[in-house]
Design a protein around this motif. Structure first.
Motif, PDB file in Angstrom:
ATOM      1  N   GLY A 170     -43.877  61.887  78.994  1.00 46.73           N
ATOM      2  CA  GLY A 170     -43.342  62.014  77.766  1.00 46.73           C
ATOM      3  C   GLY A 170     -41.809  61.736  77.673  1.00 46.73           C
ATOM      4  O   GLY A 170     -41.186  61.218  78.614  1.00 46.73           O
TER       5      GLY A 170
ATOM      6  N   ALA B 172     -38.186  61.683  74.996  1.00 43.67           N
ATOM      7  CA  ALA B 172     -37.408  62.667  73.754  1.00 43.67           C
ATOM      8  C   ALA B 172     -36.661  61.384  73.023  1.00 43.67           C
ATOM      9  O   ALA B 172     -36.102  60.611  73.539  1.00 43.67           O
ATOM     10  CB  ALA B 172     -36.563  63.711  74.397  1.00 43.67           C
TER      11      ALA B 172
ATOM     12  N   PHE C   6     -46.680  60.767  74.881  1.00 41.97           N
ATOM     13  CA  PHE C   6     -46.200  61.622  73.848  1.00 41.97           C
ATOM     14  C   PHE C   6     -44.694  61.706  73.819  1.00 41.97           C
ATOM     15  O   PHE C   6     -43.910  61.084  74.528  1.00 41.97           O
ATOM     16  CB  PHE C   6     -46.739  63.148  73.930  1.00 41.97           C
ATOM     17  CG  PHE C   6     -45.986  63.720  75.162  1.00 41.97           C
ATOM     18  CD1 PHE C   6     -44.772  64.431  75.098  1.00 41.97           C
ATOM     19  CD2 PHE C   6     -46.746  63.539  76.338  1.00 41.97           C
ATOM     20  CE1 PHE C   6     -44.598  65.349  76.098  1.00 41.97           C
ATOM     21  CE2 PHE C   6     -46.451  64.280  77.458  1.00 41.97           C
ATOM     22  CZ  PHE C   6     -45.259  65.127  77.363  1.00 41.97           C
TER      23      PHE C   6
ATOM     24  N   VAL D 212     -41.036  63.864  71.948  1.00 40.39           N
ATOM     25  CA  VAL D 212     -40.519  64.964  71.184  1.00 40.39           C
ATOM     26  C   VAL D 212     -39.277  64.485  70.675  1.00 40.39           C
ATOM     27  O   VAL D 212     -38.637  63.575  71.031  1.00 40.39           O
ATOM     28  CB  VAL D 212     -40.154  66.200  72.127  1.00 40.39           C
ATOM     29  CG1 VAL D 212     -41.684  66.665  72.841  1.00 40.39           C
ATOM     30  CG2 VAL D 212     -39.241  65.895  73.188  1.00 40.39           C
TER      31      VAL D 212
ATOM     32  N   PHE E  74     -45.336  63.094  63.410  1.00 39.41           N
ATOM     33  CA  PHE E  74     -44.789  64.031  64.190  1.00 39.41           C
ATOM     34  C   PHE E  74     -45.386  65.452  63.643  1.00 39.41           C
ATOM     35  O   PHE E  74     -45.540  65.579  62.404  1.00 39.41           O
ATOM     36  CB  PHE E  74     -43.342  64.044  64.325  1.00 39.41           C
ATOM     37  CG  PHE E  74     -42.762  63.343  65.241  1.00 39.41           C
ATOM     38  CD1 PHE E  74     -42.414  63.466  66.682  1.00 39.41           C
ATOM     39  CD2 PHE E  74     -42.548  62.015  65.052  1.00 39.41           C
ATOM     40  CE1 PHE E  74     -41.971  62.610  67.394  1.00 39.41           C
ATOM     41  CE2 PHE E  74     -41.982  60.989  65.812  1.00 39.41           C
ATOM     42  CZ  PHE E  74     -41.542  61.307  67.079  1.00 39.41           C
TER      43      PHE E  74
ATOM     44  N   ALA F  67     -44.169  70.969  67.397  1.00 39.34           N
ATOM     45  CA  ALA F  67     -44.322  71.048  68.857  1.00 39.34           C
ATOM     46  C   ALA F  67     -45.177  72.394  69.177  1.00 39.34           C
ATOM     47  O   ALA F  67     -45.924  72.474  70.051  1.00 39.34           O
ATOM     48  CB  ALA F  67     -43.129  70.939  69.687  1.00 39.34           C
TER      49      ALA F  67
ATOM     50  N   VAL G 138     -43.561  66.945  67.797  1.00 45.12           N
ATOM     51  CA  VAL G 138     -43.996  66.036  68.918  1.00 45.12           C
ATOM     52  C   VAL G 138     -44.915  65.117  68.234  1.00 45.12           C
ATOM     53  O   VAL G 138     -45.362  65.469  67.312  1.00 45.12           O
ATOM     54  CB  VAL G 138     -44.736  66.910  69.962  1.00 45.12           C
ATOM     55  CG1 VAL G 138     -46.081  67.826  69.493  1.00 45.12           C
ATOM     56  CG2 VAL G 138     -44.959  66.290  71.195  1.00 45.12           C
TER      57      VAL G 138
ATOM     58  N   GLU H   2     -48.284  62.431  69.513  1.00 48.19           N
ATOM     59  CA  GLU H   2     -49.095  61.900  70.626  1.00 48.19           C
ATOM     60  C   GLU H   2     -49.219  60.187  70.350  1.00 48.19           C
ATOM     61  O   GLU H   2     -49.514  59.926  69.282  1.00 48.19           O
ATOM     62  CB  GLU H   2     -50.451  62.636  70.541  1.00 48.19           C
ATOM     63  CG  GLU H   2     -50.565  63.929  70.916  1.00 48.19           C
ATOM     64  CD  GLU H   2     -52.021  64.265  70.776  1.00 48.19           C
ATOM     65  OE1 GLU H   2     -52.534  64.807  71.807  1.00 48.19           O
ATOM     66  OE2 GLU H   2     -52.674  64.200  69.813  1.00 48.19           O
TER      67      GLU H   2
ATOM     68  N   LEU I 230     -52.128  65.546  74.498  1.00 47.66           N
ATOM     69  CA  LEU I 230     -51.543  66.814  74.605  1.00 47.66           C
ATOM     70  C   LEU I 230     -52.440  67.832  75.001  1.00 47.66           C
ATOM     71  O   LEU I 230     -52.301  69.179  75.001  1.00 47.66           O
ATOM     72  CB  LEU I 230     -50.487  67.217  73.526  1.00 47.66           C
ATOM     73  CG  LEU I 230     -49.328  66.180  73.659  1.00 47.66           C
ATOM     74  CD1 LEU I 230     -48.584  66.596  72.268  1.00 47.66           C
ATOM     75  CD2 LEU I 230     -48.385  66.585  74.927  1.00 47.66           C
TER      76      LEU I 230
ATOM     77  N   VAL J  52     -40.156  72.028  77.442  1.00 51.13           N
ATOM     78  CA  VAL J  52     -39.633  70.454  77.555  1.00 51.13           C
ATOM     79  C   VAL J  52     -38.493  70.645  78.500  1.00 51.13           C
ATOM     80  O   VAL J  52     -37.639  71.447  78.381  1.00 51.13           O
ATOM     81  CB  VAL J  52     -39.306  70.069  76.246  1.00 51.13           C
ATOM     82  CG1 VAL J  52     -38.432  68.551  76.738  1.00 51.13           C
ATOM     83  CG2 VAL J  52     -40.632  69.616  75.648  1.00 51.13           C
TER      84      VAL J  52
END
Length: 169
Positions: free
Chosen positions: A74, A76, A110, A112, A125, A128, A146, A148, A154, A161
């Motif tokens: 993942g 960010a 993914f 975030v 998005f 989450a 979040v 995918e 997910l 996180v």
């Protein structure tokens, strides 16, 4: 407008852009610290350049979702910065689209983001919390989202996180 990977010649101008966009030094210092981390992903630190100036910058960094099992793969988004004179002209949108395409091509599953839900909904998005993914700090449910990058990536993932250590220093 040209979208490209940042390089060391861009750092000073990016710093000025981030200060101007956020009106503080926190995000600028965060970006400087992340660049020094060996896990920094050069391919996912992008700028939007207009003629001879940088109009926007985006940085993606690796995260881990810590639960019963630690989940990797993942990213960010943090931060996304657009020079005030270029805001509401599609610069941020272009940077996000390009970053998401590159992230998917690099095999990430993914992404975030903590941001305005109205803005990030247009990129698909979702909250989450609907995936049982939690922020490590207190934020509103609507603003922690979040996406995918791979369908069902997910599925069966839940936890909190965990950002790079630079986010908490």
């Amino acid at each position: 407008m040209i979208l490209r990977r940042e390089n060391s010649n861009d750092f000073n101008e990016i710093n000025l852009l981030i200060e101007e966009a956020f009106n503080n030094n926190f995000e600028k210092e965060l970006v400087e610290k992340i660049r020094k981390n060996p896990r920094h992903i050069n391919e996912l630190s992008l700028i939007a350049e207009d003629i001879d100036e940088i109009a926007g910058h985006i940085l993606f960094s690796e995260i881990i979702v810590k639960g019963d099992i630690d989940y990797l793969g993942g990213l960010a988004i943090a931060p996304l910065s657009v020079k005030p004179s270029y805001q509401n002209q599609g610069v941020g949108t272009a940077l996000i689209h390009q970053g998401l395409l590159l992230a998917k091509a690099l095999g990430y599953k993914f992404v975030v983001v903590l941001g305005h839900s109205d803005y990030y909904l247009k990129f698909d998005f979702k909250k989450a919390s609907s995936f049982n993914i939690k922020s490590p700090f207190e934020v509103s449910d609507e603003s922690y989202m979040v996406l995918e990058l791979r369908e069902n990536s997910l599925q069966n993932i839940s936890g909190t996180v965990n950002y790079l250590p630079e986010f908490s220093n």
